[in-house]
Motif scaffolding. Structure first.
Motif, PDB file in Angstrom:
ATOM      1  N   ARG A 196     -17.207 -58.835  39.710  1.00  0.00           N
ATOM      2  CA  ARG A 196     -18.266 -58.810  38.708  1.00  0.00           C
ATOM      3  C   ARG A 196     -17.748 -59.014  37.297  1.00  0.00           C
ATOM      4  O   ARG A 196     -18.502 -58.932  36.346  1.00  0.00           O
ATOM      5  N   GLY A 197     -16.483 -59.234  37.120  1.00  0.00           N
ATOM      6  CA  GLY A 197     -15.933 -59.404  35.777  1.00  0.00           C
ATOM      7  C   GLY A 197     -15.406 -58.101  35.230  1.00  0.00           C
ATOM      8  O   GLY A 197     -15.488 -57.053  35.865  1.00  0.00           O
ATOM      9  N   TYR A 198     -14.865 -58.160  34.034  1.00  0.00           N
ATOM     10  CA  TYR A 198     -14.278 -56.981  33.400  1.00  0.00           C
ATOM     11  C   TYR A 198     -15.352 -56.022  32.937  1.00  0.00           C
ATOM     12  O   TYR A 198     -16.316 -56.407  32.294  1.00  0.00           O
ATOM     13  N   GLU A 199     -15.181 -54.753  33.262  1.00  0.00           N
ATOM     14  CA  GLU A 199     -16.059 -53.703  32.772  1.00  0.00           C
ATOM     15  C   GLU A 199     -15.198 -52.687  32.048  1.00  0.00           C
ATOM     16  O   GLU A 199     -14.379 -52.021  32.676  1.00  0.00           O
ATOM     17  N   PRO A 200     -15.352 -52.581  30.721  1.00  0.00           N
ATOM     18  CA  PRO A 200     -14.534 -51.618  29.986  1.00  0.00           C
ATOM     19  C   PRO A 200     -14.859 -50.196  30.411  1.00  0.00           C
ATOM     20  O   PRO A 200     -15.977 -49.914  30.852  1.00  0.00           O
ATOM     21  N   PRO A 201     -13.884 -49.299  30.290  1.00  0.00           N
ATOM     22  CA  PRO A 201     -14.154 -47.902  30.661  1.00  0.00           C
ATOM     23  C   PRO A 201     -15.206 -47.299  29.735  1.00  0.00           C
ATOM     24  O   PRO A 201     -15.333 -47.699  28.579  1.00  0.00           O
ATOM     25  N   ALA A 202     -15.940 -46.352  30.262  1.00  0.00           N
ATOM     26  CA  ALA A 202     -16.966 -45.682  29.460  1.00  0.00           C
ATOM     27  C   ALA A 202     -16.296 -44.912  28.331  1.00  0.00           C
ATOM     28  O   ALA A 202     -15.259 -44.298  28.508  1.00  0.00           O
ATOM     29  N   ARG A 203     -16.903 -44.955  27.147  1.00  0.00           N
ATOM     30  CA  ARG A 203     -16.387 -44.227  25.997  1.00  0.00           C
ATOM     31  C   ARG A 203     -16.718 -42.756  26.160  1.00  0.00           C
ATOM     32  O   ARG A 203     -17.814 -42.373  26.534  1.00  0.00           O
ATOM     33  N   ILE A 204     -15.739 -41.913  25.867  1.00  0.00           N
ATOM     34  CA  ILE A 204     -15.942 -40.477  25.941  1.00  0.00           C
ATOM     35  C   ILE A 204     -16.410 -39.999  24.569  1.00  0.00           C
ATOM     36  O   ILE A 204     -15.797 -40.308  23.553  1.00  0.00           O
ATOM     37  N   GLN A 205     -17.505 -39.234  24.552  1.00  0.00           N
ATOM     38  CA  GLN A 205     -18.027 -38.737  23.286  1.00  0.00           C
ATOM     39  C   GLN A 205     -17.059 -37.740  22.671  1.00  0.00           C
ATOM     40  O   GLN A 205     -16.468 -36.912  23.357  1.00  0.00           O
ATOM     41  N   PHE A 206     -16.894 -37.823  21.365  1.00  0.00           N
ATOM     42  CA  PHE A 206     -16.021 -36.948  20.600  1.00  0.00           C
ATOM     43  C   PHE A 206     -16.602 -35.546  20.570  1.00  0.00           C
ATOM     44  O   PHE A 206     -17.792 -35.368  20.309  1.00  0.00           O
ATOM     45  N   ASP A 207     -15.780 -34.530  20.815  1.00  0.00           N
ATOM     46  CA  ASP A 207     -16.209 -33.137  20.751  1.00  0.00           C
ATOM     47  C   ASP A 207     -15.990 -32.631  19.326  1.00  0.00           C
ATOM     48  O   ASP A 207     -14.856 -32.605  18.842  1.00  0.00           O
ATOM     49  N   CYS A 208     -17.067 -32.224  18.649  1.00  0.00           N
ATOM     50  CA  CYS A 208     -16.982 -31.814  17.236  1.00  0.00           C
ATOM     51  C   CYS A 208     -16.026 -30.652  17.022  1.00  0.00           C
ATOM     52  O   CYS A 208     -15.396 -30.545  15.971  1.00  0.00           O
ATOM     53  N   GLN A 209     -15.916 -29.760  17.984  1.00  0.00           N
ATOM     54  CA  GLN A 209     -15.108 -28.559  17.821  1.00  0.00           C
ATOM     55  C   GLN A 209     -13.626 -28.780  18.115  1.00  0.00           C
ATOM     56  O   GLN A 209     -12.771 -28.279  17.394  1.00  0.00           O
ATOM     57  N   SER A 210     -13.319 -29.529  19.161  1.00  0.00           N
ATOM     58  CA  SER A 210     -11.923 -29.622  19.599  1.00  0.00           C
ATOM     59  C   SER A 210     -11.368 -31.042  19.641  1.00  0.00           C
ATOM     60  O   SER A 210     -10.191 -31.223  19.923  1.00  0.00           O
TER      61      SER A 210
END
Length: 106
Positions: free
Chosen positions: A8-22
């Motif tokens: 199916r072609g290249y699928e970039p990895p899902a972005r992980i949301q930044f944790d405001c605290q850590s």
């Protein structure tokens, strides 16, 4: 030949949301102001703020912009700042014109 379920072609990895605290990020500054960078050293701790144009910037105590922060999590960090969190950027490497920083919450 490929049948059903083929490549199916290249699928970039899902972005992980930044944790405001850590959450922390390590990134190279963009749009570095070399004359301002020249007065700083590895180990300097500077402020991360939202600039007048809405960009995430690294500034020193004299309110001079050193550069901007462009990262996959920039939008998340801006939301965290708008929610009342404060962040610093520690310079961990300078190989002019590249300046690498670690961004973390204070």
């Amino acid at each position: 030949m490929s049948g059903s379920g083929g490549f199916r072609g290249y699928e970039p990895p899902a972005r992980i949301q930044f944790d405001c605290q850590s959450g922390t990020i390590k990134t190279n500054l963009s749009s570095v102001v070399l004359s301002i960078l020249a007065i700083h050293n590895v180990g300097d701790v500077l402020n991360v703020e939202i600039g007048p144009t809405g960009a995430l910037i690294l500034i020193n105590n004299n309110r001079q912009i050193i550069g901007s922060i462009m990262h996959a999590n920039t939008r998340d960090i801006i939301q965290c700042i708008n929610a009342g969190n404060s962040y610093i950027g520690e310079i961990i490497s300078i190989i002019t014109p590249v300046c690498t920083v670690i961004i973390r919450r204070v």
